[in-house]
Design a protein around this motif. Structure first.
Motif, short mmCIF file in Angstrom:
data_model
loop_
_atom_site.label_atom_id
_atom_site.label_comp_id
_atom_site.label_asym_id
_atom_site.label_seq_id
_atom_site.Cartn_x
_atom_site.Cartn_y
_atom_site.Cartn_z
N ASP A 100 55.08 -51.34 -24.09
CA ASP A 100 56.02 -52.06 -24.94
C ASP A 100 57.39 -52.20 -24.27
OD1 ASP A 100 54.11 -52.29 -26.76
OD2 ASP A 100 54.86 -50.75 -28.13
N LEU A 101 57.81 -51.09 -23.66
CA LEU A 101 59.11 -51.10 -23.01
C LEU A 101 59.11 -52.09 -21.84
CD1 LEU A 101 61.69 -49.53 -23.47
CD2 LEU A 101 60.98 -47.92 -21.69
N ARG A 102 58.03 -52.07 -21.09
CA ARG A 102 57.97 -52.97 -19.94
C ARG A 102 57.95 -54.43 -20.38
NH1 ARG A 102 53.78 -52.91 -16.97
NH2 ARG A 102 52.43 -51.58 -18.20
N MET A 103 57.32 -54.70 -21.54
CA MET A 103 57.28 -56.08 -22.03
C MET A 103 58.66 -56.52 -22.55
SD MET A 103 54.58 -57.46 -21.39
CE MET A 103 53.41 -56.63 -20.36
N LYS A 104 59.36 -55.58 -23.15
CA LYS A 104 60.70 -55.90 -23.67
C LYS A 104 61.63 -56.25 -22.51
CE LYS A 104 64.07 -54.53 -26.95
NZ LYS A 104 65.15 -53.69 -26.93
N TYR A 105 61.47 -55.52 -21.42
CA TYR A 105 62.30 -55.77 -20.23
C TYR A 105 61.41 -56.37 -19.14
CZ TYR A 105 65.63 -52.77 -22.59
OH TYR A 105 66.50 -52.24 -23.51
N ARG A 106 60.70 -57.41 -19.50
CA ARG A 106 59.72 -57.96 -18.56
C ARG A 106 60.40 -58.39 -17.26
NH1 ARG A 106 54.42 -57.66 -17.06
NH2 ARG A 106 53.53 -59.69 -16.58
N TYR A 107 61.65 -58.86 -17.34
CA TYR A 107 62.34 -59.30 -16.12
C TYR A 107 62.51 -58.15 -15.14
CZ TYR A 107 66.11 -57.74 -19.18
OH TYR A 107 66.88 -57.02 -20.05
N LEU A 108 62.56 -56.92 -15.65
CA LEU A 108 62.62 -55.76 -14.75
C LEU A 108 61.22 -55.38 -14.27
CD1 LEU A 108 65.21 -53.46 -16.57
CD2 LEU A 108 65.56 -54.98 -14.62
N ASP A 109 60.28 -55.47 -15.19
CA ASP A 109 58.90 -55.16 -14.85
C ASP A 109 58.43 -56.07 -13.71
OD1 ASP A 109 56.60 -53.65 -15.31
OD2 ASP A 109 55.72 -55.21 -16.57
N LEU A 110 58.88 -57.32 -13.75
CA LEU A 110 58.48 -58.29 -12.73
C LEU A 110 59.01 -57.93 -11.34
CD1 LEU A 110 58.96 -61.61 -14.74
CD2 LEU A 110 56.80 -60.75 -13.87
N ARG A 111 60.01 -57.03 -11.30
CA ARG A 111 60.50 -56.59 -9.99
C ARG A 111 59.52 -55.64 -9.33
NH1 ARG A 111 66.77 -55.10 -11.41
NH2 ARG A 111 67.43 -57.20 -11.94
N ARG A 112 58.62 -55.07 -10.13
CA ARG A 112 57.70 -54.08 -9.57
C ARG A 112 56.66 -54.74 -8.68
NH1 ARG A 112 54.75 -52.32 -13.74
NH2 ARG A 112 53.83 -50.76 -12.42
N ASN A 113 56.36 -54.00 -7.62
CA ASN A 113 55.42 -54.49 -6.64
C ASN A 113 54.08 -54.93 -7.23
OD1 ASN A 113 55.33 -55.01 -4.03
ND2 ASN A 113 55.13 -52.89 -3.35
N ALA A 114 53.55 -54.08 -8.12
CA ALA A 114 52.21 -54.33 -8.66
C ALA A 114 52.19 -55.67 -9.39
CB ALA A 114 51.84 -53.20 -9.61
N VAL A 115 53.22 -55.94 -10.19
CA VAL A 115 53.26 -57.18 -10.95
C VAL A 115 53.49 -58.36 -10.01
CG1 VAL A 115 54.21 -58.28 -12.99
CG2 VAL A 115 54.31 -55.81 -12.78
N LYS A 116 54.35 -58.14 -9.04
CA LYS A 116 54.65 -59.21 -8.08
C LYS A 116 53.38 -59.63 -7.33
CE LYS A 116 56.04 -58.46 -4.03
NZ LYS A 116 56.72 -57.62 -3.07
N LYS A 117 52.61 -58.65 -6.92
CA LYS A 117 51.35 -58.95 -6.21
C LYS A 117 50.43 -59.81 -7.08
CE LYS A 117 50.41 -55.30 -2.90
NZ LYS A 117 50.34 -53.86 -3.14
N ASN A 118 50.40 -59.50 -8.36
CA ASN A 118 49.54 -60.28 -9.27
C ASN A 118 50.01 -61.74 -9.34
OD1 ASN A 118 48.18 -57.95 -9.77
ND2 ASN A 118 49.07 -57.59 -11.79
N LEU A 119 51.32 -61.92 -9.41
CA LEU A 119 51.82 -63.30 -9.51
C LEU A 119 51.59 -64.04 -8.19
CD1 LEU A 119 55.10 -63.13 -11.62
CD2 LEU A 119 52.74 -63.53 -12.34
N ARG A 131 65.80 -53.31 -1.81
CA ARG A 131 64.51 -53.95 -2.08
C ARG A 131 64.72 -55.40 -2.47
NH1 ARG A 131 63.59 -51.85 -6.95
NH2 ARG A 131 64.32 -53.81 -7.81
N ASP A 132 63.83 -56.27 -2.04
CA ASP A 132 63.75 -57.61 -2.60
C ASP A 132 62.28 -57.98 -2.69
OD1 ASP A 132 62.91 -58.33 -0.09
OD2 ASP A 132 64.69 -59.49 0.43
N ARG A 133 61.99 -59.23 -2.95
CA ARG A 133 60.61 -59.70 -3.14
C ARG A 133 59.73 -59.40 -1.92
NH1 ARG A 133 59.64 -66.00 -3.08
NH2 ARG A 133 57.59 -65.73 -2.15
N TYR A 134 60.37 -59.29 -0.77
CA TYR A 134 59.59 -59.23 0.47
C TYR A 134 59.33 -57.82 0.95
CZ TYR A 134 61.18 -63.97 0.13
OH TYR A 134 61.44 -65.22 -0.36
N GLY A 135 60.09 -56.84 0.45
CA GLY A 135 59.87 -55.48 0.91
C GLY A 135 61.08 -54.61 0.68
#
Ligand code: ASP
Length: 614
Positions: free
Chosen positions: A119-138, A40-44
């Motif tokens: 809370d966990l996702r915020m602590k590891y936000r750099y991992l959360d940002l890998r998720r599709n849902a968050v990426k779409k928002n950005l 997986r990467d940013r594109y798919g």
């Protein structure tokens, strides 16, 4: 070369091509002698197939979730196609691979439906940002920003940066302050907005300014606020309100078009503050649905042009209504058949501390034309009918009535209207309705301290640079701001002064607000004085602005849009946090950085500050 293609790029037409991909390991599935790996990467995401010949190498270098992997191979047609992803018709037959970096086991799954709590996702936000849902928002956030920049650029606006280390800019919150090492004992304030700078830019002749800019406000964080947030901040010179409204509904329509493909061709509806609060209970009504408020009492002098309907409830000896400052009702369509349990549940809902009502009165307009209410003892069927008719209730509707103190009750009926609208599915996520709310009161009375300036005084409802309506200036100048009885502040003439201020509302959310500004020194001084600032304080805090107004300040006005909120609404979310890469939690903490935090003793020494917490 790390990669020839991204993980979202390859299709059947690339069959037999030799490619190299790099990305993160999403899943590893072993089937006998072969292994499937999703990368997986940013594109798919693309499926890799490791054949038998790579078995030994895989055993020596086992892959784990979130490992950074580089794989080279040939594009192959999949026998078992996955129609749900764009690369689902192919896979890569891997010939060689290399682990670029290992990963610890991630604390939650990097998937759309993750098992990680907030809370966990915020602590590891750099991992959360890998998720599709968050990426779409950005990505959406970027698209909104780009659309705004395009529009404003095409309209001749200049993007001009303004400083962050400044002196206070009052926007109704407390300032964040930063100590100055080079000037011991002195502090900068972080801007609550670039307000005074953009006005100075108008004085300097930059007649169309904008900036997508961070603002900082130290306020108690109600749900969905951030101590630092972003505005699309704009200002124009030689404009009247009408010019601003036209320019900026153009901006929002253009964002709708570019980001959502929506042609919002209708003119944006306009409503006075008085009409908004009278008819909907608040100043940012959701006009996707009707359910207008019936006012059964006229509570204060603020509503100069409104007729109440007190005759409908008076003389029944019903104390709850007789003693209340405000009595308001809404007709909820199609709910007359609510059971006792359901009406009890709504009663409990309005009694919650956030809503704060003592109770609820209802009238059922039955389909057979009869009326049933919780106040049958006091009101004849004829009178119930008259109230229901005035509330625009039809057969089958349920009229809900609240009574109590003005502000609380008006707020409560507006919340109840929104809640019932939600329950009835009238607040459709894919429907967008814009509204301008105009002619706000210039002042607000601060019963409690909002910005550290103390309680029991007039504060600017928007900010102190907003001009009064020209025919209300006299009212401001000729009356003393003194309020003898804070409980009765609504009777003071200042409560009736209206401002040249406007808010843009989208689906019940304030997405932007601004005003035509004061541009004459004398009037600005009067305004500061009305807010309780003597000449010395004015000079100390705003001498630079008053000074600038002496050197040919042009008439000007502007607006700022809440960029995070706009993105959240366009993205169909309630929470602005989802649209900010690194947000803070509800206590203003960045749990990833663990900030704010203590600083070293040496830093205090350098600042010549001694910490002495009370
Ligand atoms: N500075 C104002 C705010 O932040 C907006 C404006 O008046 O332009 O709300």
């Amino acid at each position: 070369m790390y990669r020839t293609h991204t993980c979202g790029e390859l299709r059947l037409e690339n069959k037999d091509t030799s490619v190299t991909l790099s990305g993160w390991v999403q899943t590893v599935r072993k089937f006998g002698a072969i292994t499937f790996v999703d990368i997986r990467d940013r594109y798919g995401i693309t499926q890799l197939l490791f054949g038998e010949e790579l078995n030994k190498e895989l055993e020596e270098n086992p892959l784990g979730r979130e490992f950074v992997l580089q794989a080279t191979g040939t594009v192959n047609e999949r026998s078992n196609k996955n129609p749900n992803i764009p690369t689902g018709e192919i896979e890569i037959l891997v010939s060689s691979f290399s682990i670029l970096n290992k990963s610890a086991v991630p604390p939650f799954t990097i998937q759309d439906d993750t098992d990680g709590g907030d809370d966990l996702r915020m602590k590891y936000r750099y991992l959360d940002l890998r998720r599709n849902a968050v990426k779409k928002n950005l990505e959406l956030r970027y698209a909104v920003g780009r659309a705004a920049r395009n529009y404003l650029h095409n309209q001749g606006f200049l993007d001009i940066e303004t400083p962050f280390l400044i002196k206070s800019t009052p926007e109704g919150a407390r300032d964040f302050v930063v100590p100055s090492r080079m000037n011991p004992g002195q502090f900068y304030a972080l801007p609550q907005s670039p307000q005074t700078f953009k006005q100075l830019l108008m004085v300097s002749g930059y007649d169309r300014y904008y900036q997508i800019v961070k603002c900082f406000r130290d306020e108690d964080l109600r749900a969905d606020r951030q101590p630092e947030f972003t505005q699309i901040d704009c200002e124009m010179a030689f404009v009247q309100q009408e010019d601003i409204l036209n320019m900026f509904e153009g901006l929002i329509k253009s964002i709708f078009k570019d980001v959502k493909g929506i042609d919002y061709n209708e003119a944006v509806q306009r409503m006075s503050w008085e009409d908004a609060t009278w008819n909907y209970g608040n100043d940012k009504p959701d006009i996707r649905f009707e359910m207008k408020v019936l006012n059964l009492k006229k509570p204060s002098t603020v509503y100069t042009n409104k007729q109440d309907n007190a005759g409908l409830i008076n003389g029944a000896d019903f104390k709850v209504f007789d003693e209340a400052e405000t009595v308001v009702a809404i007709a909820v369509p199609g709910c007359s058949e609510y059971s006792r349990k359901q009406t009890d549940e709504i009663t409990e809902w309005v009694k919650r501390p956030q809503i704060g009502m003592k109770g609820l009165v209802f009238i059922k307009v039955n389909a057979d034309g009869t009326y049933k209410s919780s106040v049958d003892k006091f009101y004849s069927e004829e009178r119930l009918k008259a109230i229901a008719d005035a509330a625009n209730a039809k057969a089958g509707d349920l009229v809900l009535i609240l009574a109590g103190a003005e502000e609380r009750t008006r707020k409560a009926i507006s919340e109840l209207r929104l809640e019932m609208g939600k329950r009835l599915g009238l607040r459709k996520e894919d429907e967008f309705k814009l509204l301008w709310v105009l002619d706000f009161p210039l002042f607000e009375f601060a019963l409690e301290d909002q910005d550290g300036g103390g309680a029991g005084r007039w504060v600017a409802r928007h900010h102190p640079f907003t001009s009064p309506k020209p025919d209300h200036i006299e009212m401001m100048i000729s009356n003393s701001p003194k309020v003898d009885d804070p409980e009765k502040y609504l009777e003071h003439p200042y409560a009736n002064i209206k401002a040249n201020a406007y808010d843009m509302v989208l689906n019940g959310n304030e997405i932007g607000g601004g005003s035509i500004r004061i541009f004459q020194r004398e009037l600005q001084e009067k305004m500061f004085a009305a807010l309780g600032m003597d000449a010395e304080e004015q000079q100390h805090k705003f001498g630079f602005l008053l000074g600038a107004f002496e050197y040919g300040a042009p008439p000007h006005g502007g607006i700022a849009f809440g960029f995070d909120r706009l993105c959240a609404i366009l993205g169909g979310s309630e929470s602005i946090r989802d649209f900010i890469a690194f947000p803070k939690n509800n206590s203003g903490r960045d749990v990833m950085l663990d900030a704010p935090s203590a600083i070293a003793a040496k830093q205090f020494d350098e600042l010549q500050i001694k910490l002495d917490l009370k």
